[in-house]
Design a protein around this motif. Structure first.
Motif, PDB file in Angstrom:
ATOM      1  N   PRO A  63       0.833  -1.213   0.000  1.00  0.00           N
ATOM      2  CA  PRO A  63       0.000   0.000   0.000  1.00  0.00           C
ATOM      3  C   PRO A  63       0.861   1.255   0.000  1.00  0.00           C
ATOM      4  O   PRO A  63       2.032   1.226   0.362  1.00  0.00           O
ATOM      5  CB  PRO A  63      -0.791  -0.113   1.311  1.00  0.00           C
ATOM      6  CG  PRO A  63       0.044  -0.969   2.184  1.00  0.00           C
ATOM      7  CD  PRO A  63       0.795  -1.912   1.284  1.00  0.00           C
ATOM      8  N   VAL A  64       0.252   2.340  -0.430  1.00  0.00           N
ATOM      9  CA  VAL A  64       0.882   3.648  -0.317  1.00  0.00           C
ATOM     10  C   VAL A  64       0.111   4.431   0.741  1.00  0.00           C
ATOM     11  O   VAL A  64      -1.033   4.106   1.061  1.00  0.00           O
ATOM     12  CB  VAL A  64       0.925   4.418  -1.655  1.00  0.00           C
ATOM     13  CG1 VAL A  64       1.762   3.688  -2.673  1.00  0.00           C
ATOM     14  CG2 VAL A  64      -0.455   4.683  -2.183  1.00  0.00           C
ATOM     15  N   VAL A  65       0.762   5.443   1.258  1.00  0.00           N
ATOM     16  CA  VAL A  65       0.159   6.232   2.335  1.00  0.00           C
ATOM     17  C   VAL A  65       0.047   7.685   1.891  1.00  0.00           C
ATOM     18  O   VAL A  65       1.028   8.267   1.419  1.00  0.00           O
ATOM     19  CB  VAL A  65       1.012   6.133   3.624  1.00  0.00           C
ATOM     20  CG1 VAL A  65       0.425   7.004   4.724  1.00  0.00           C
ATOM     21  CG2 VAL A  65       1.127   4.686   4.083  1.00  0.00           C
ATOM     22  N   LEU A  66      -1.142   8.235   2.034  1.00  0.00           N
ATOM     23  CA  LEU A  66      -1.369   9.660   1.803  1.00  0.00           C
ATOM     24  C   LEU A  66      -1.481  10.316   3.171  1.00  0.00           C
ATOM     25  O   LEU A  66      -2.355   9.971   3.969  1.00  0.00           O
ATOM     26  CB  LEU A  66      -2.647   9.898   1.001  1.00  0.00           C
ATOM     27  CG  LEU A  66      -3.035  11.366   0.779  1.00  0.00           C
ATOM     28  CD1 LEU A  66      -1.992  12.096  -0.058  1.00  0.00           C
ATOM     29  CD2 LEU A  66      -4.411  11.473   0.145  1.00  0.00           C
ATOM     30  N   ARG A  67      -0.566  11.245   3.441  1.00  0.00           N
ATOM     31  CA  ARG A  67      -0.572  11.969   4.711  1.00  0.00           C
ATOM     32  C   ARG A  67      -1.057  13.399   4.463  1.00  0.00           C
ATOM     33  O   ARG A  67      -0.621  14.042   3.507  1.00  0.00           O
ATOM     34  CB  ARG A  67       0.819  11.983   5.338  1.00  0.00           C
ATOM     35  CG  ARG A  67       1.255  10.614   5.813  1.00  0.00           C
ATOM     36  CD  ARG A  67       2.616  10.658   6.523  1.00  0.00           C
ATOM     37  NE  ARG A  67       2.981   9.342   6.986  1.00  0.00           N
ATOM     38  CZ  ARG A  67       3.631   8.427   6.271  1.00  0.00           C
ATOM     39  NH1 ARG A  67       4.000   8.720   5.037  1.00  0.00           N
ATOM     40  NH2 ARG A  67       3.912   7.247   6.777  1.00  0.00           N
ATOM     41  N   VAL A  68      -1.926  13.860   5.339  1.00  0.00           N
ATOM     42  CA  VAL A  68      -2.476  15.208   5.226  1.00  0.00           C
ATOM     43  C   VAL A  68      -2.080  15.968   6.485  1.00  0.00           C
ATOM     44  O   VAL A  68      -2.275  15.495   7.602  1.00  0.00           O
ATOM     45  CB  VAL A  68      -4.016  15.178   5.080  1.00  0.00           C
ATOM     46  CG1 VAL A  68      -4.560  16.590   4.895  1.00  0.00           C
ATOM     47  CG2 VAL A  68      -4.436  14.275   3.934  1.00  0.00           C
TER      48      VAL A  68
END
Length: 170
Positions: A56-61
């Protein structure tokens, strides 16, 4: 309204940031959210066999350098979807803090060794900030000029100024 164009992020790691300003006469009240219209895709290089499992990839906000969301994107999450990220009231409701920035970071370094690239496109036209606010009374101190006549309201809303003078102004 914030002059943000479509955002494109790709692995192994990329980041994008945009800024916005809360008008001087608004005070956040209620639930504020960042709604992102995401389109997630995988690209497998031609010389790589189709992998059995895709990390998986991670999107951080982040809002004003404070982490507010971590979203895991898996191979089963390909395509378009709308996500909502709550914007913390303790940051958005600070009347002394008007300028904010949102940073989006895509991290997929684990995919590098498998010859996979993830691409994430965020459509600006269908993404938005939902902002609940109440109007503050204008300050009467004209030494703050151009405030309260100019409040940095988003362009799509426009601003109206009314001057009320006594019949015998001094």
């Amino acid at each position: 309204a914030f002059n943000v164009r479509d955002i494109e992020l790709s692995t192994p790691q990329s980041s994008s940031r945009f800024v916005f300003r809360v008008p001087d006469n608004w005070l956040a009240s209620g639930a504020n959210t960042l709604r992102l219209d995401l389109d997630y895709a995988l690209v497998v290089s031609a010389d790589t066999a189709t992998p059995v499992s895709v990390p998986p990839v991670v999107l951080r906000v982040r809002l004003d350098n404070v982490p507010i969301a971590t979203i895991n994107l898996t191979a089963s999450a390909l395509g378009r979807r709308l996500i909502e990220v709550p914007l913390p009231a303790e940051i958005m409701g600070d009347p002394n803090l008007r300028d904010h920035n949102i940073q989006l970071t895509l991290d997929g370094r684990d995919q590098c060794l498998q010859g996979i690239e993830s691409r994430l496109r965020i459509a600006a036209a269908t993404s938005e900030i939902a902002f609940q606010y109440r109007l503050l009374p204008p300050p009467l101190d004209l030494s703050l000029y151009p405030r309260p006549f100019y409040n940095n309201t988003p362009a799509v809303l426009g601003e109206t100024v009314a001057f009320v003078l006594p019949s015998q102004p001094e």
